[in-house]
Design a protein around this motif. Structure first.
Motif, short mmCIF file in Angstrom:
data_model
loop_
_atom_site.label_atom_id
_atom_site.label_comp_id
_atom_site.label_asym_id
_atom_site.label_seq_id
_atom_site.Cartn_x
_atom_site.Cartn_y
_atom_site.Cartn_z
N LEU A 31 -35.44 -22.37 -41.01
CA LEU A 31 -36.60 -22.80 -41.78
C LEU A 31 -37.73 -21.81 -41.53
CD1 LEU A 31 -36.53 -26.64 -41.06
CD2 LEU A 31 -35.45 -25.41 -42.93
N GLY A 32 -37.88 -20.84 -42.45
CA GLY A 32 -38.85 -19.78 -42.23
C GLY A 32 -38.43 -18.94 -41.05
N SER A 33 -39.27 -18.87 -40.02
CA SER A 33 -38.92 -18.11 -38.81
C SER A 33 -38.41 -19.01 -37.70
CB SER A 33 -40.15 -17.33 -38.32
OG SER A 33 -41.20 -18.23 -37.99
N ASP A 34 -38.24 -20.29 -37.97
CA ASP A 34 -37.77 -21.25 -36.97
C ASP A 34 -36.32 -21.63 -37.20
OD1 ASP A 34 -40.32 -21.16 -36.01
OD2 ASP A 34 -40.91 -23.13 -36.75
N ILE A 35 -35.63 -21.94 -36.12
CA ILE A 35 -34.27 -22.47 -36.19
C ILE A 35 -34.33 -23.95 -35.88
CG2 ILE A 35 -31.96 -22.44 -35.17
CD1 ILE A 35 -32.35 -19.49 -34.61
N CYS A 36 -33.77 -24.75 -36.77
CA CYS A 36 -33.78 -26.20 -36.61
C CYS A 36 -32.36 -26.67 -36.29
CB CYS A 36 -34.30 -26.86 -37.88
SG CYS A 36 -34.48 -28.65 -37.79
N ILE A 37 -32.20 -27.46 -35.23
CA ILE A 37 -30.89 -28.01 -34.88
C ILE A 37 -30.99 -29.53 -34.77
CG2 ILE A 37 -30.20 -25.91 -33.63
CD1 ILE A 37 -30.64 -27.51 -31.01
N SER A 38 -29.92 -30.20 -35.17
CA SER A 38 -29.82 -31.64 -34.98
C SER A 38 -28.71 -31.93 -34.00
CB SER A 38 -29.56 -32.35 -36.31
OG SER A 38 -30.76 -32.53 -37.03
N VAL A 39 -28.99 -32.79 -33.03
CA VAL A 39 -28.05 -33.10 -31.97
C VAL A 39 -27.64 -34.56 -32.10
CG1 VAL A 39 -27.64 -33.05 -29.48
CG2 VAL A 39 -29.26 -31.45 -30.52
N ASN A 40 -26.36 -34.79 -32.29
CA ASN A 40 -25.84 -36.14 -32.53
C ASN A 40 -26.23 -37.09 -31.41
OD1 ASN A 40 -24.38 -38.09 -33.91
ND2 ASN A 40 -22.50 -37.65 -32.80
N GLY A 41 -26.92 -38.19 -31.78
CA GLY A 41 -27.32 -39.19 -30.81
C GLY A 41 -28.55 -38.84 -30.00
N VAL A 42 -29.17 -37.70 -30.26
CA VAL A 42 -30.32 -37.25 -29.47
C VAL A 42 -31.55 -37.04 -30.35
CG1 VAL A 42 -31.23 -35.47 -27.93
CG2 VAL A 42 -28.83 -36.19 -27.74
N GLY A 43 -31.43 -36.22 -31.40
CA GLY A 43 -32.56 -35.95 -32.27
C GLY A 43 -32.52 -34.55 -32.83
N THR A 44 -33.66 -34.12 -33.37
CA THR A 44 -33.77 -32.82 -34.03
C THR A 44 -34.82 -31.97 -33.31
OG1 THR A 44 -33.10 -33.72 -36.17
CG2 THR A 44 -34.34 -31.66 -36.21
N TYR A 45 -34.48 -30.69 -33.09
CA TYR A 45 -35.34 -29.75 -32.38
C TYR A 45 -35.58 -28.51 -33.22
CZ TYR A 45 -34.18 -32.54 -28.22
OH TYR A 45 -34.01 -33.56 -27.33
N SER A 46 -36.70 -27.84 -32.93
CA SER A 46 -37.04 -26.59 -33.63
C SER A 46 -37.30 -25.50 -32.60
CB SER A 46 -38.28 -26.81 -34.51
OG SER A 46 -38.68 -25.59 -35.11
N LEU A 47 -36.71 -24.33 -32.84
CA LEU A 47 -36.91 -23.17 -31.97
C LEU A 47 -37.79 -22.15 -32.67
CD1 LEU A 47 -36.26 -21.39 -29.45
CD2 LEU A 47 -34.27 -20.53 -30.73
N ASP A 48 -38.95 -21.85 -32.09
CA ASP A 48 -39.80 -20.77 -32.57
C ASP A 48 -39.17 -19.46 -32.13
OD1 ASP A 48 -41.81 -18.74 -32.73
OD2 ASP A 48 -43.34 -20.29 -32.82
#
Length: 205
Positions: free
Chosen positions: A88-105
């Motif tokens: 997403l733009g310059s960020d990497i977005c990951i979704s982790v099953n049973g945990v949530g969603t994170y974004s890496l700058d």
């Protein structure tokens, strides 16, 4: 996954787009004393020394997303899985099953937790739409909701207005630890997409 033979915290400047490599089923790192992890790495074309004309591809260790080092995510025999990811733009977005969603700058190599929900996809997500207005949350009653998001594509041939409807259900869940604390858990259901070149959905109520 290939792992570098040495660990360095030297700041290096990339001169080409890096490649990011992550473990799909990461191992827990509950007692690590270093901020870096060999399960999350970047392959960077850079100047690793002070000599500006010498450039090469180098492995660089990255910090892991917070869940990897949080005890509450490793109480069962099931390892959290990174089940979807997107740029997403310059960020990497990951979704982790049973945990949530994170974004890496990708510039600062900083992780941020976006939400407790996960993306309603599996595998790689190609995000080519531009969000054109704020999302809406519609209460359907009995703990069910509809999330409505608005997008627009600028492709001259196929440019159109897009509305994405996602059904979600909010349910209480009791923590399995000694506190017995009750938390809300959101379950994503089916998503539907409406596309049109001539009409626009402005709101749902």
């Amino acid at each position: 996954m290939s792992t570098p033979t040495t660990t360095t915290t030297t700041t290096i400047t990339a001169v080409a787009a890096p490649f990011f490599v992550m473990e799909r089923f990461p191992e827990p790192e509950l007692n690590w004393s270093t901020p870096w992890s060999d399960q999350f790495e970047a392959y960077v074309y850079c100047n690793p020394t002070s000599m500006p004309l010498i450039k090469s591809w180098q492995w660089q260790l990255l910090p892991p997303p917070p869940f990897v080092r949080e005890f509450n995510h490793w109480n069962s025999s099931t390892r959290p899985e990174i089940n979807s990811y997107a740029l997403l733009g310059s960020d990497i977005c990951i979704s982790v099953n049973g945990v949530g969603t994170y974004s890496l700058d990708t510039a600062s190599h900083t992780w941020t937790k976006v939400a407790n929900w996960t993306l309603p996809f599996h595998g790689r997500v190609d995000y080519e739409w531009e969000e054109c207005k704020d999302s809406q949350l519609v209460n359907l009653g009995s703990g069910t909701f509809c999330i409505l998001r608005f997008f627009h594509t600028h492709n001259q041939r196929n440019g159109c207005n897009i509305a994405v409807f996602t059904g979600v259900e909010v349910m209480p869940r009791v923590q399995e630890d000694a506190t017995g604390e009750v938390q809300l858990h959101m379950i994503s259901h089916k998503s539907l997409c409406h596309q049109s070149k001539t009409t626009t959905i402005d709101s749902v109520f």
